[in-house]
Design a protein around this motif. Structure first.
Motif, PDB file in Angstrom:
ATOM      1  N   GLU A 162       0.845  -1.196   0.000  1.00  0.00           N
ATOM      2  CA  GLU A 162       0.000   0.000   0.000  1.00  0.00           C
ATOM      3  C   GLU A 162       0.877   1.241   0.000  1.00  0.00           C
ATOM      4  O   GLU A 162       1.951   1.256   0.617  1.00  0.00           O
ATOM      5  CB  GLU A 162      -0.906   0.004   1.233  1.00  0.00           C
ATOM      6  N   VAL A 163       0.428   2.287  -0.685  1.00  0.00           N
ATOM      7  CA  VAL A 163       1.072   3.598  -0.641  1.00  0.00           C
ATOM      8  C   VAL A 163       0.002   4.602  -0.229  1.00  0.00           C
ATOM      9  O   VAL A 163      -1.027   4.733  -0.906  1.00  0.00           O
ATOM     10  CB  VAL A 163       1.687   3.991  -1.992  1.00  0.00           C
ATOM     11  N   ARG A 164       0.264   5.297   0.869  1.00  0.00           N
ATOM     12  CA  ARG A 164      -0.722   6.233   1.397  1.00  0.00           C
ATOM     13  C   ARG A 164      -0.087   7.609   1.562  1.00  0.00           C
ATOM     14  O   ARG A 164       1.088   7.723   1.909  1.00  0.00           O
ATOM     15  CB  ARG A 164      -1.246   5.728   2.741  1.00  0.00           C
ATOM     16  N   VAL A 165      -0.877   8.685   1.313  1.00  0.00           N
ATOM     17  CA  VAL A 165      -0.375  10.045   1.437  1.00  0.00           C
ATOM     18  C   VAL A 165      -1.317  10.830   2.341  1.00  0.00           C
ATOM     19  O   VAL A 165      -2.545  10.680   2.260  1.00  0.00           O
ATOM     20  CB  VAL A 165      -0.220  10.714   0.053  1.00  0.00           C
ATOM     21  N   GLU A 166      -0.734  11.653   3.211  1.00  0.00           N
ATOM     22  CA  GLU A 166      -1.510  12.489   4.125  1.00  0.00           C
ATOM     23  C   GLU A 166      -0.929  13.904   4.134  1.00  0.00           C
ATOM     24  O   GLU A 166       0.275  14.063   4.354  1.00  0.00           O
ATOM     25  CB  GLU A 166      -1.459  11.909   5.537  1.00  0.00           C
ATOM     26  N   PRO A 167      -1.766  14.930   3.873  1.00  0.00           N
ATOM     27  CA  PRO A 167      -3.152  14.838   3.419  1.00  0.00           C
ATOM     28  C   PRO A 167      -3.206  14.385   1.962  1.00  0.00           C
ATOM     29  O   PRO A 167      -2.249  14.583   1.213  1.00  0.00           O
ATOM     30  CB  PRO A 167      -3.661  16.270   3.580  1.00  0.00           C
ATOM     31  N   ASP A 168      -4.308  13.797   1.580  1.00  0.00           N
ATOM     32  CA  ASP A 168      -4.426  13.324   0.196  1.00  0.00           C
ATOM     33  C   ASP A 168      -5.099  14.346  -0.714  1.00  0.00           C
ATOM     34  O   ASP A 168      -5.231  14.120  -1.913  1.00  0.00           O
ATOM     35  CB  ASP A 168      -5.172  11.995   0.137  1.00  0.00           C
ATOM     36  N   VAL A 169      -5.493  15.496  -0.135  1.00  0.00           N
ATOM     37  CA  VAL A 169      -6.059  16.604  -0.911  1.00  0.00           C
ATOM     38  C   VAL A 169      -5.438  17.897  -0.393  1.00  0.00           C
ATOM     39  O   VAL A 169      -5.329  18.097   0.821  1.00  0.00           O
ATOM     40  CB  VAL A 169      -7.592  16.670  -0.777  1.00  0.00           C
ATOM     41  N   ILE A 170      -5.008  18.771  -1.311  1.00  0.00           N
ATOM     42  CA  ILE A 170      -4.428  20.053  -0.909  1.00  0.00           C
ATOM     43  C   ILE A 170      -5.091  21.181  -1.685  1.00  0.00           C
ATOM     44  O   ILE A 170      -5.812  20.948  -2.668  1.00  0.00           O
ATOM     45  CB  ILE A 170      -2.912  20.095  -1.163  1.00  0.00           C
ATOM     46  N   GLN A 171      -4.840  22.414  -1.252  1.00  0.00           N
ATOM     47  CA  GLN A 171      -5.331  23.597  -1.957  1.00  0.00           C
ATOM     48  C   GLN A 171      -4.255  24.119  -2.899  1.00  0.00           C
ATOM     49  O   GLN A 171      -3.073  24.195  -2.525  1.00  0.00           O
ATOM     50  CB  GLN A 171      -5.703  24.701  -0.974  1.00  0.00           C
ATOM     51  N   VAL A 172      -4.650  24.442  -4.110  1.00  0.00           N
ATOM     52  CA  VAL A 172      -3.753  25.092  -5.060  1.00  0.00           C
ATOM     53  C   VAL A 172      -4.418  26.366  -5.544  1.00  0.00           C
ATOM     54  O   VAL A 172      -5.646  26.439  -5.681  1.00  0.00           O
ATOM     55  CB  VAL A 172      -3.416  24.171  -6.265  1.00  0.00           C
ATOM     56  N   SER A 173      -3.589  27.374  -5.770  1.00  0.00           N
ATOM     57  CA  SER A 173      -4.076  28.625  -6.344  1.00  0.00           C
ATOM     58  C   SER A 173      -3.126  29.054  -7.433  1.00  0.00           C
ATOM     59  O   SER A 173      -1.920  28.814  -7.366  1.00  0.00           O
ATOM     60  CB  SER A 173      -4.191  29.705  -5.263  1.00  0.00           C
ATOM     61  N   ALA A 174      -3.706  29.680  -8.471  1.00  0.00           N
ATOM     62  CA  ALA A 174      -2.921  30.101  -9.629  1.00  0.00           C
ATOM     63  C   ALA A 174      -3.813  31.005 -10.479  1.00  0.00           C
ATOM     64  O   ALA A 174      -5.040  31.053 -10.280  1.00  0.00           O
ATOM     65  CB  ALA A 174      -2.449  28.892 -10.429  1.00  0.00           C
ATOM     66  N   PRO A 175      -3.218  31.732 -11.415  1.00  0.00           N
ATOM     67  CA  PRO A 175      -4.059  32.479 -12.361  1.00  0.00           C
ATOM     68  C   PRO A 175      -5.072  31.537 -13.012  1.00  0.00           C
ATOM     69  O   PRO A 175      -4.782  30.366 -13.273  1.00  0.00           O
ATOM     70  CB  PRO A 175      -3.050  33.019 -13.362  1.00  0.00           C
TER      71      PRO A 175
ATOM     72  N   ALA B  95       5.330  21.259  -8.415  1.00  0.00           N
ATOM     73  CA  ALA B  95       4.392  22.261  -8.924  1.00  0.00           C
ATOM     74  C   ALA B  95       3.934  21.877 -10.330  1.00  0.00           C
ATOM     75  O   ALA B  95       4.773  21.611 -11.205  1.00  0.00           O
ATOM     76  CB  ALA B  95       5.029  23.635  -8.933  1.00  0.00           C
ATOM     77  N   PRO B  96       2.633  21.851 -10.581  1.00  0.00           N
ATOM     78  CA  PRO B  96       2.135  21.442 -11.904  1.00  0.00           C
ATOM     79  C   PRO B  96       2.150  22.554 -12.944  1.00  0.00           C
ATOM     80  O   PRO B  96       1.630  22.367 -14.046  1.00  0.00           O
ATOM     81  CB  PRO B  96       0.699  21.006 -11.599  1.00  0.00           C
ATOM     82  N   GLY B  97       2.746  23.691 -12.620  1.00  0.00           N
ATOM     83  CA  GLY B  97       2.819  24.784 -13.590  1.00  0.00           C
ATOM     84  C   GLY B  97       3.420  26.018 -12.956  1.00  0.00           C
ATOM     85  O   GLY B  97       3.578  26.101 -11.722  1.00  0.00           O
TER      86      GLY B  97
ATOM     87  N   PRO C 109      -6.355  30.766 -15.942  1.00  0.00           N
ATOM     88  CA  PRO C 109      -6.052  29.844 -17.058  1.00  0.00           C
ATOM     89  C   PRO C 109      -5.150  28.690 -16.638  1.00  0.00           C
ATOM     90  O   PRO C 109      -5.275  27.581 -17.146  1.00  0.00           O
ATOM     91  CB  PRO C 109      -5.360  30.755 -18.085  1.00  0.00           C
ATOM     92  N   VAL C 110      -4.221  28.947 -15.705  1.00  0.00           N
ATOM     93  CA  VAL C 110      -3.310  27.896 -15.239  1.00  0.00           C
ATOM     94  C   VAL C 110      -4.054  26.941 -14.316  1.00  0.00           C
ATOM     95  O   VAL C 110      -3.950  25.715 -14.425  1.00  0.00           O
ATOM     96  CB  VAL C 110      -2.089  28.500 -14.521  1.00  0.00           C
ATOM     97  N   LEU C 111      -4.821  27.492 -13.396  1.00  0.00           N
ATOM     98  CA  LEU C 111      -5.519  26.668 -12.425  1.00  0.00           C
ATOM     99  C   LEU C 111      -6.497  25.706 -13.088  1.00  0.00           C
ATOM    100  O   LEU C 111      -6.698  24.584 -12.616  1.00  0.00           O
ATOM    101  CB  LEU C 111      -6.259  27.556 -11.432  1.00  0.00           C
ATOM    102  N   GLU C 112      -7.084  26.137 -14.215  1.00  0.00           N
ATOM    103  CA  GLU C 112      -8.054  25.295 -14.906  1.00  0.00           C
ATOM    104  C   GLU C 112      -7.440  23.975 -15.349  1.00  0.00           C
ATOM    105  O   GLU C 112      -8.110  22.939 -15.380  1.00  0.00           O
ATOM    106  CB  GLU C 112      -8.623  26.048 -16.120  1.00  0.00           C
ATOM    107  N   GLY C 113      -6.163  23.981 -15.682  1.00  0.00           N
ATOM    108  CA  GLY C 113      -5.504  22.774 -16.170  1.00  0.00           C
ATOM    109  C   GLY C 113      -4.908  21.912 -15.083  1.00  0.00           C
ATOM    110  O   GLY C 113      -4.353  20.846 -15.364  1.00  0.00           O
TER     111      GLY C 113
END
Length: 314
Positions: free
Chosen positions: A233-246, A278-280, A248-252
């Motif tokens: 098993e592979v587990r991550v905590e927290p498994d949901v985070i907040q991201v903010s970006a302009p 970072a995804p962008g 057009p970037v955040l949409e992707g």
């Protein structure tokens, strides 16, 4: 030629010896030899240019012998304790302590008689300035990458300490900010004995209103565990985070990956705190780190091979 009167001469010599013995006896009785300790300041002499010496004791203990009358009037300042540093080399050096005393005084013990000092070359180099934020901007706002003036600063100090510094840090308070923050920041992250120029830099932090959304975190694992084990098993905590970006970037942005956790050759469960990728450009993630847990289990044992029965003779 007159004859020597050996009898009279012998008596005169004997009288002189008796007088000398009596004088020594009286002198020793009235002002006998004695010993006394002194705590004497120690100094280095002859440090070559471009070197720094640390670890030299400030004082040494000196035991001196002399007449009681002489010792009574002496002070530690009447002695000189010196270490010759003219032949030092980088690294640890062991050197002899030399002590000189006033006339008629004999030094019978010096403690320590030898000292160890650390010798470093004085060097200089440039390193970048990294910016860290203290606090959080106002709700709905995010702090973007900061700019620093100047981006590089000048270090000077002992070689072993300067070489260990790869960057210095400027901390800027962005608590409650809803617009660009400009601050003068004092640099930190320097070992004692290393100086920096300039000691203060100018930091500009863009703080912009940006939409926020929650996205899942995908743990990344690389490598293969030890023979006989598998990833259960592979587990991550927290498994949901907040991201903010302009916008057009955040949409992707649909998910965020962790920095890969290497499990090569491991044979037991692992727990690691890792950063996020970072995804962008311009994407701000909160939190910036998560905890990844990798559970391993042994592979099931293979059943023993069955030997086919021997064919019966026809």
């Amino acid at each position: 030629m007159p004859r020597l009167n050996w009898r009279n001469l012998s008596l005169q010599i004997l009288s002189l010896l008796m007088a000398l013995i009596l004088w020594v006896y009286v002198t020793n009785e009235q002002n006998p030899l004695d010993e006394r300790p002194f705590n004497v300041s120690l100094r280095g002499r002859g440090v070559p240019g471009g070197y720094l010496v640390t670890g030299l004791p400030s004082t040494v203990n000196v035991r001196a012998q002399g007449s009681r009358g002489q010792l009574t009037t002496l002070t530690p300042g009447d002695f000189q304790a010196v270490v010759d540093l003219s032949g030092i080399t980088p690294g640890e050096n062991e050197l002899t302590v030399n002590v000189s005393a006033p006339p008629g005084i004999r030094v019978i013990q010096v403690s320590p008689s030898r000292v160890r000092v650390q010798v470093d070359r004085i060097v200089e180099k440039e390193v970048p300035v990294a910016v860290t934020f203290r606090g959080e901007p106002a709700a709905g706002y995010s702090a973007l990458a900061a700019t620093v003036d100047p981006p590089l600063v000048h270090l000077k100090g002992p070689e072993r300490l300067v070489n260990a510094v790869t960057r210095v840090t400027a901390t800027v308070d962005v608590q409650g900010a809803s617009g660009t923050v400009e601050r003068s920041a004092t640099l930190t992250g320097l070992p004692r004995g290393v100086s920096v120029f300039p000691p203060v830099v100018r930091v500009t932090v863009p703080v912009l209103a940006m939409p926020v959304k929650e996205v899942p975190v995908e743990p990344q694992v690389r490598g293969t565990p030890a023979a006989g084990y598998r990833v259960e098993e592979v587990r991550v905590e927290p498994d949901v985070i907040q991201v903010s970006a302009p916008a057009p970037v955040l949409e992707g942005v649909q998910r965020v990956n962790t920095v890969p956790v290497d499990i090569s050759g491991v044979s037991q469960d692992m727990v690691r705190r890792v950063g996020l990728v970072a995804p962008g450009n311009g994407v701000v993630m909160r939190p910036e780190q998560v905890q990844v847990t990798v559970r391993l289990s042994p592979l099931p044992e293979s059943p023993p091979e069955r030997t086919p029965p021997e064919e019966q003779n026809q």
